[in-house]
Design an enzyme around this catalytic site. Structure first.
Site, PDB file in Angstrom:
ATOM      1  N   ARG A 167       0.863  -1.178   0.000  1.00 33.66           N
ATOM      2  CA  ARG A 167       0.000   0.000   0.000  1.00 33.66           C
ATOM      3  C   ARG A 167       0.897   1.225   0.000  1.00 33.66           C
ATOM      4  O   ARG A 167       1.563   1.527   0.980  1.00 33.66           O
ATOM      5  CB  ARG A 167      -0.896  -0.021   1.239  1.00 33.66           C
ATOM      6  CG  ARG A 167      -1.849   1.172   1.331  1.00 33.66           C
ATOM      7  CD  ARG A 167      -2.734   1.024   2.539  1.00 33.66           C
ATOM      8  NE  ARG A 167      -1.937   0.869   3.749  1.00 33.66           N
ATOM      9  CZ  ARG A 167      -2.449   0.585   4.931  1.00 33.66           C
ATOM     10  NH1 ARG A 167      -3.742   0.376   5.052  1.00 33.66           N
ATOM     11  NH2 ARG A 167      -1.680   0.468   5.992  1.00 33.66           N
ATOM     12  N   ARG A 171       0.085  10.396   2.268  1.00 31.44           N
ATOM     13  CA  ARG A 171      -0.822  10.966   3.261  1.00 31.44           C
ATOM     14  C   ARG A 171      -1.174  12.395   2.875  1.00 31.44           C
ATOM     15  O   ARG A 171      -0.301  13.166   2.477  1.00 31.44           O
ATOM     16  CB  ARG A 171      -0.165  10.943   4.647  1.00 31.44           C
ATOM     17  CG  ARG A 171       0.130   9.538   5.126  1.00 31.44           C
ATOM     18  CD  ARG A 171       0.849   9.551   6.452  1.00 31.44           C
ATOM     19  NE  ARG A 171       1.189   8.194   6.861  1.00 31.44           N
ATOM     20  CZ  ARG A 171       2.133   7.889   7.728  1.00 31.44           C
ATOM     21  NH1 ARG A 171       2.836   8.848   8.294  1.00 31.44           N
ATOM     22  NH2 ARG A 171       2.375   6.633   8.044  1.00 31.44           N
ATOM     23  N   ARG A 243      19.752  -9.746  -1.252  1.00 32.76           N
ATOM     24  CA  ARG A 243      20.521  -8.513  -1.263  1.00 32.76           C
ATOM     25  C   ARG A 243      21.238  -8.417   0.079  1.00 32.76           C
ATOM     26  O   ARG A 243      20.710  -8.821   1.117  1.00 32.76           O
ATOM     27  CB  ARG A 243      19.611  -7.298  -1.442  1.00 32.76           C
ATOM     28  CG  ARG A 243      18.832  -7.298  -2.736  1.00 32.76           C
ATOM     29  CD  ARG A 243      19.706  -7.118  -3.949  1.00 32.76           C
ATOM     30  NE  ARG A 243      20.256  -5.762  -4.045  1.00 32.76           N
ATOM     31  CZ  ARG A 243      21.097  -5.375  -5.001  1.00 32.76           C
ATOM     32  NH1 ARG A 243      21.530  -6.232  -5.907  1.00 32.76           N
ATOM     33  NH2 ARG A 243      21.529  -4.129  -5.037  1.00 32.76           N
ATOM     34  N   ARG A 273      21.197   5.317   1.924  1.00 25.42           N
ATOM     35  CA  ARG A 273      20.827   6.168   3.050  1.00 25.42           C
ATOM     36  C   ARG A 273      22.001   6.305   4.004  1.00 25.42           C
ATOM     37  O   ARG A 273      22.977   5.544   3.930  1.00 25.42           O
ATOM     38  CB  ARG A 273      19.612   5.616   3.790  1.00 25.42           C
ATOM     39  CG  ARG A 273      19.831   4.252   4.447  1.00 25.42           C
ATOM     40  CD  ARG A 273      18.547   3.774   5.121  1.00 25.42           C
ATOM     41  NE  ARG A 273      18.746   2.524   5.856  1.00 25.42           N
ATOM     42  CZ  ARG A 273      17.817   1.942   6.615  1.00 25.42           C
ATOM     43  NH1 ARG A 273      16.625   2.493   6.739  1.00 25.42           N
ATOM     44  NH2 ARG A 273      18.069   0.820   7.251  1.00 25.42           N
ATOM     45  N   GLU A 294      24.929   3.305   3.885  1.00 29.76           N
ATOM     46  CA  GLU A 294      24.488   1.961   3.478  1.00 29.76           C
ATOM     47  C   GLU A 294      24.569   1.809   1.962  1.00 29.76           C
ATOM     48  O   GLU A 294      24.047   2.638   1.218  1.00 29.76           O
ATOM     49  CB  GLU A 294      23.049   1.694   3.928  1.00 29.76           C
ATOM     50  CG  GLU A 294      22.909   1.448   5.410  1.00 29.76           C
ATOM     51  CD  GLU A 294      21.518   0.953   5.781  1.00 29.76           C
ATOM     52  OE1 GLU A 294      20.784   0.477   4.876  1.00 29.76           O
ATOM     53  OE2 GLU A 294      21.158   1.046   6.966  1.00 29.76           O
ATOM     54  N   TYR A 342      10.848 -11.931   4.085  1.00 27.09           N
ATOM     55  CA  TYR A 342      11.198 -10.728   4.832  1.00 27.09           C
ATOM     56  C   TYR A 342      10.199 -10.586   5.978  1.00 27.09           C
ATOM     57  O   TYR A 342       8.988 -10.495   5.762  1.00 27.09           O
ATOM     58  CB  TYR A 342      11.166  -9.477   3.954  1.00 27.09           C
ATOM     59  CG  TYR A 342      11.566  -8.254   4.743  1.00 27.09           C
ATOM     60  CD1 TYR A 342      12.908  -7.994   4.985  1.00 27.09           C
ATOM     61  CD2 TYR A 342      10.611  -7.402   5.292  1.00 27.09           C
ATOM     62  CE1 TYR A 342      13.294  -6.910   5.746  1.00 27.09           C
ATOM     63  CE2 TYR A 342      10.991  -6.306   6.051  1.00 27.09           C
ATOM     64  CZ  TYR A 342      12.324  -6.061   6.269  1.00 27.09           C
ATOM     65  OH  TYR A 342      12.719  -4.998   7.031  1.00 27.09           O
ATOM     66  N   ASP A 344       9.313  -8.518   9.667  1.00 22.95           N
ATOM     67  CA  ASP A 344       9.596  -7.524  10.689  1.00 22.95           C
ATOM     68  C   ASP A 344       9.780  -8.221  12.033  1.00 22.95           C
ATOM     69  O   ASP A 344       9.369  -9.373  12.217  1.00 22.95           O
ATOM     70  CB  ASP A 344       8.459  -6.506  10.775  1.00 22.95           C
ATOM     71  CG  ASP A 344       8.483  -5.507   9.625  1.00 22.95           C
ATOM     72  OD1 ASP A 344       9.580  -5.229   9.106  1.00 22.95           O
ATOM     73  OD2 ASP A 344       7.408  -5.002   9.242  1.00 22.95           O
TER      74      ASP A 344
END
Length: 377
Positions: A167, A171, A243, A273, A294, A342, A344
């Site tokens: 998604r 905002r 990766r 970043r 990174e 992946y 969290d």
């Protein structure tokens, strides 16, 4: 338990509390896996050694679980990005839109304006690029997604599935909280201390700098393996694609960038970043600073695997490894590497708790524990 990260620690603790004797081994010299944190001796900054981990969840049970082992203090992830010579706020919000286009749009006006920029001819986005073009249009896509994605994944966004964007976070207010979750925070003294407390049980033995030999599996009632799925089978069918990240670490006297995470969207900038680690613990004060640049690239044989690629070729190989895993007895593959997904941190902990429950239920019923409590395909 093969691996002293979140999966091995949480499963091990629950089984130890149920009366099992648990042996945990890890090939590294420390516990915590990629969540490992340690103090920098020069600056005193708490460093996320393998890159930043920010805890966020809607799972109240998991939130209560981690707070039972470490105090989590409030932390809101507010990401910035440098693109085309300016600094913007991410995720894309009303401030980002007004700044980027030089407007003063109200929420309804911004919503209508972004819809006018979007490629509405794309009704069913199939690729990452189509997903972005459909929802934000070419200008914002190029500034914030295209170059960053090419660097992160090493390929064109046209080759990546739309699901990677999920998604698209846009905002139409000034909320710059990167995550939507109810519970967000950082462990006051780091993840390694939290995991050490999880492992602090008389029924748990921890052995570091130890490599697991699958031939030893029959020596135990059961093995929970959180290492690479393909590695368990000695890469007999080939290596699953990942990766990896290279970190260029540097210290700085003062405040280097004023925020924890600064993305770099321009393709010409080689790194994705810069993270400044003292900002991940805003309740602490340090004169010095520890920063990481990174760089993302394809993982080689001796690299740490970070992000599973899971494109068509990898999924075909994964299916072959899953078939082989289903033939293995006395082992359950868990976690990010063991299931090639992946995950969290909150999902990893939830799955570990549920995996332990599943095992205990099988023990009570006298039935065999499956190779996967959570199917990878």
């Amino acid at each position: 338990m093969v691996g002293a990260g979140l999966s091995g620690a949480v499963i091990g603790r629950k089984l130890a509390e149920a009366g099992h004797r648990v042996t945990i081994i890890d090939r590294r010299s420390h516990i915590g896996g990629n969540c490992h944190t340690e103090r920098d001796p020069e600056t005193g900054v708490l460093v996320h050694v393998y890159g930043p981990h920010i805890f966020h969840t809607d799972d109240a049970g998991v939130w209560d679980y981690v707070n039972g082992f470490e105090t989590f203090l409030p932390y809101i992830n507010r990401v910035k990005t440098t693109s085309q010579g300016q600094v913007f706020s991410l995720p894309i919000n009303l401030h980002t839109i007004n700044q980027f286009y030089g407007r003063t749009l109200r929420p309804d006006e911004a919503r209508e304006f972004i819809e006018s920029q979007a490629d509405t001819s794309i009704s069913d986005p199939q690729t990452f690029e189509e997903q972005a073009l459909r929802f934000v249009g070419p200008d914002l896509y190029k500034a914030f997604f295209k170059g960053y994605t090419e660097k992160q994944w090493g390929c064109s966004p046209r080759e990546l599935p739309a699901s990677i964007l999920k998604r698209l976070p846009v905002r139409f207010d000034y909320n710059d909280n990167y995550f939507f979750h109810r519970f967000q925070g950082m462990p006051e003294n780091g993840y390694t201390q939290m995991i050490a407390r999880i492992l602090d049980h008389s029924g748990i033995d921890v052995h570091l700098d130890v490599r697991f030999d699958p031939l030893r599996a029959p020596d135990y009632d059961h093995v929970f393996y959180s290492g690479p799925l393909d590695g368990y089978f000695d890469y007999a069918l080939g290596r699953l694609g990942y990766r990896t990240l290279d970190f260029e670490r540097f210290n700085y006297q003062g405040d280097y960038q004023g925020c924890a995470v600064m993305n770099f969207g321009d393709r010409e900038v080689p790194f994705t970043r810069i993270t400044e680690h003292k900002h991940f613990a805003p309740w602490e004060q340090h004169d010095g600073s520890v920063c990481y640049r990174e760089f993302s690239r394809a993982a080689g044989e001796n690299d740490i695997p970070y992000y599973p690629i899971r494109l068509v070729e990898e999924k075909e190989m994964l299916a072959a490894y899953v078939r082989r895993a289903d033939q293995a007895e006395g082992v359950t593959f868990v976690g990010r590497l063991g299931t090639y997904r992946y995950l969290d941190m909150d999902v990893t902990i939830r799955e570990a708790l549920d995996t332990a429950d599943t095992y205990l239920n099988h023990c009570a019923a006298g039935t065999a524990m499956p190779s996967f409590a959570f199917f990878p395909l």
